[in-house]
Design an enzyme around this catalytic site. Structure first.
Site, short mmCIF file in Angstrom:
data_model
loop_
_atom_site.label_atom_id
_atom_site.label_comp_id
_atom_site.label_asym_id
_atom_site.label_seq_id
_atom_site.Cartn_x
_atom_site.Cartn_y
_atom_site.Cartn_z
N ARG A 1 2.03 8.33 7.29
CA ARG A 1 2.35 8.12 8.70
C ARG A 1 3.83 7.80 8.88
NH1 ARG A 1 -1.12 3.24 10.41
NH2 ARG A 1 -0.54 2.63 8.30
N ALA B 1 -3.87 1.29 12.64
CA ALA B 1 -5.27 1.25 12.20
C ALA B 1 -6.03 0.06 12.77
CB ALA B 1 -5.34 1.20 10.68
N PHE C 1 3.54 -8.05 -9.01
CA PHE C 1 4.73 -8.78 -8.56
C PHE C 1 5.29 -9.57 -9.75
CE2 PHE C 1 3.06 -7.59 -4.58
CZ PHE C 1 4.01 -7.81 -3.59
N LYS D 1 0.83 -1.22 0.00
CA LYS D 1 0.00 0.00 0.00
C LYS D 1 0.86 1.26 0.00
CE LYS D 1 -2.72 0.87 3.64
NZ LYS D 1 -2.17 -0.33 4.24
N PHE E 1 -3.78 -0.56 7.01
CA PHE E 1 -4.40 -1.87 6.82
C PHE E 1 -5.50 -1.81 5.77
CE2 PHE E 1 -2.68 -2.56 11.26
CZ PHE E 1 -1.63 -3.34 10.84
N TRP F 1 6.89 -0.73 -7.98
CA TRP F 1 8.09 -1.22 -7.28
C TRP F 1 9.26 -1.26 -8.25
CZ3 TRP F 1 12.08 -4.56 -7.23
CH2 TRP F 1 12.73 -4.79 -6.01
N THR G 1 3.97 1.52 -0.97
CA THR G 1 4.68 1.55 -2.25
C THR G 1 3.77 2.12 -3.33
OG1 THR G 1 5.99 -0.38 -1.61
CG2 THR G 1 5.87 0.13 -3.96
N LYS H 1 7.40 -6.16 10.04
CA LYS H 1 7.38 -5.44 8.78
C LYS H 1 8.79 -5.12 8.27
CE LYS H 1 4.37 -2.28 7.89
NZ LYS H 1 3.53 -1.04 7.96
#
Length: 560
Positions: A97, A276, A384, A74, A304, A412, A76, A108
């Site tokens: 954030r 969240a 991906f 998200k 999230f 990405w 990214t 993470k």
């Protein structure tokens, strides 16, 4: 050249050409008087000193399907979308954030985007940054030190130590601190009582920090915080204790938004960081409103899935800020959809159209939920390398059949000023220009119990809500104390629409279990704790910290 190992996020960030922050500020329209440098590549912005008035920019909210351990990207996508909008000629700013050290060292590993769609300097943002979280931690713990000292010194306010609703905090995942006993060691060591720690991002002071409009509003909200009750069961606030000024003093520099940049040079304000799943999951209101003063389009993110961060953005932050999102983006990946369709994590790279078709029910529910706020989302399919053309084409066709715009985005691998997000940016720009009819999910006049039931049934798909005996007692206290007009902040697992993390997809036939309700009178919402969600997370079996180090030149190793 084939066969080469792809660069890590940290390696990509280290190779990026990062511009002096004064150049980024000037391009964003930030005058020098409003800029406070934190080294060469970071700065704080004082909104009170900005001199370039302009119409308020439109807000694009980036949310996602229900997250999985496979990762959805998200942040990214948020960065890549903003870069692509800027590449198309729009005046854009990002509002994100700040990362919490707990998840950075835990599961993470980092929260600044990935690949060629990152905010920089990624290592400094992930590790301490400008010290905002330390300031929030200090303010929170100063409050509790002052409370316990007040009790020790005679307890003029008649505070009942057994009915304390505020805890100390630490910006770390540390399950051993969830429940503690303090004040042991004799009469000179304080008054013994049961206490505990939350993670800093669950602190009400973090929520106040992120919902305050300015310094004066921050002081007022801090004063309204209820930290406990007297022996006669009346609420006791920070203003009763008379320390809201001291807490504001500790936060007066932290409250200024932090300016950084993406790899492509798009300006980004990274500020505040409530979770969240246990808090309201949005960056600071001050940062969002500052970005709106500087840009035509502000791309922001809510934590999230859309059942958590986006719902809280719509029903909490948007109410406080009196803003309506011009567009909503839902991030989805083939990998995550296959996991919701029953595929284990170690087989997600194997093509499986049947599992994709089974898992897309999760995305469908999120799409329909966003539409309940009067906004039709744009679906961003974060690509991906393992995704097949057949899987991507099927998902695009499915979105078209559902009546929503969608685009495959390779931000990405082809972000950072590349063309990987151009199609997504074009669809989002069109959505921003289109008319919308934003609305909240529920009116504030509804009883708290009905607000919770509305969220559970309309957003989660639950059959109903079960309130524990303590929660029912809290409901009575909320009504007695006049707090029924506050919105609700649901604390729930991020992995499922239900309060059972193992129920993936779009489960049906379940009940949401509310075990407790905590009035956050300074932030201005009621937290509903559901299921087994924790306000102090623990570390996983193999924390990300095990991969981290620093080389002999002082460069970080292992941040992702």
């Amino acid at each position: 050249m084939t066969g080469l190992k792809p660069l890590s996020d940290l390696e990509i960030a280290r190779q990026a050409i990062i511009r002096p922050i004064e150049e980024i500020a000037a391009a964003a329209g930030i005058n020098g008087e409003a800029l406070e440098l934190y080294g060469r590549y970071k700065a704080k912005v004082d909104p009170a000193l900005l001199t370039a008035p302009r119409p308020a920019g439109r807000v694009v909210l980036v949310s996602a399907m229900s997250p999985t351990p496979a990762g959805e990207g998200k942040s990214t996508t948020t960065v890549g979308l903003a870069d692509s909008l800027a590449r198309a000629g729009h005046k854009v700013m990002i509002a994100l954030r700040e990362p919490s050290l707990g998840p950075v060292l835990g599961m993470k590993g980092g929260a600044t985007g990935g690949g060629y769609s990152q905010v920089l300097p990624m290592d400094e943002i992930n590790l301490h940054f400008t010290g905002d979280f330390h300031a929030v931690t200090s303010a929170n713990n100063a409050l509790m030190a002052l409370v316990d000292n007040h009790i020790y010194q005679g307890n003029e306010l008649n505070i009942d130590p057994r009915r304390m609703t505020f805890k100390r905090v630490l910006d770390m995942n540390d399950r051993a601190l969830r429940e503690v006993i303090i004040g042991l060691g004799g009469p000179t060591q304080g008054v013994p009582r049961q206490d505990g720690f939350d993670i800093t991002v669950a602190s009400e002071i973090m929520a106040v920090f992120c919902l305050a409009a300015n310094l004066a509003d921050l002081r007022e909200r801090l004063g309204r915080i209820t930290f406990g009750y007297t022996y006669s069961r009346t609420p006791v606030t920070v203003a009763d204790l008379g320390v809201q000024g001291a807490l504001t003093l500790l936060l007066k520099e932290a409250i200024k938004p932090n300016l950084v940049q993406t790899i492509a040079g798009t300006p980004a304000l990274v500020h505040g960081g409530p979770f969240a799943n246990i808090a309201h999951g949005c960056n600071s209101l001050i940062a969002t409103q500052t970005a709106r003063r500087l840009a035509d389009i502000v791309v922001t993110e809510a934590g999230f899935g859309a059942d958590l961060g986006a719902e809280k953005f719509m029903d909490i932050k948007a109410r406080v800020a009196d803003l309506a999102p011009a567009a909503v983006v839902l991030v989805a990946t083939v990998r995550a959809l296959k996991m919701h369709g029953g595929v284990p994590k170690d087989r997600l790279t194997v093509p499986d159209l049947e599992a994709l078709q089974a898992g897309v029910v999760n995305l469908r529910r999120h799409i329909h939920n966003v539409e309940k706020f009067g906004v039709t989302p744009v679906v961003a399919i974060n690509q991906f390398s393992s995704d097949t053309a057949e899987e991507l084409d099927w998902l695009l066709e499915w979105c078209a059949a559902e009546g929503v715009q969608a685009a495959v985005a390779d931000v990405w691998g082809r972000g950072g000023g590349g063309d990987g997000g151009d199609e997504l940016a074009a669809k989002v720009a069109a959505a921003v220009s289109a008319p919308s009819s934003f609305r909240h999910l529920y009116p504030l006049e509804l009883p708290v119990e009905e607000k919770i039931r509305t969220i559970a049934q309309e957003i989660y798909g639950a059959d109903g809500v079960d309130f524990s005996v303590p929660a029912l007692k809290r409901l009575a206290d909320i009504e007695k104390n006049g707090w029924t007009g506050l919105p609700v902040c649901m604390a729930k697992t991020q992995y499922s629409f239900s309060d059972d993390a193992s129920r993936l997809g779009a489960p049906k036939g379940f009940t949401i279990h509310v075990r407790d309700l905590i009035p956050k009178t300074g932030a201005g919402f009621i937290v509903a704790l559901t299921g087994a969600v924790m306000t102090m997370p623990g570390l996983p079996a193999a924390p990300a910290a095990m991969r981290m180090d620093v080389d002999d030149a002082g460069n970080p190793v292992g941040l992702t």
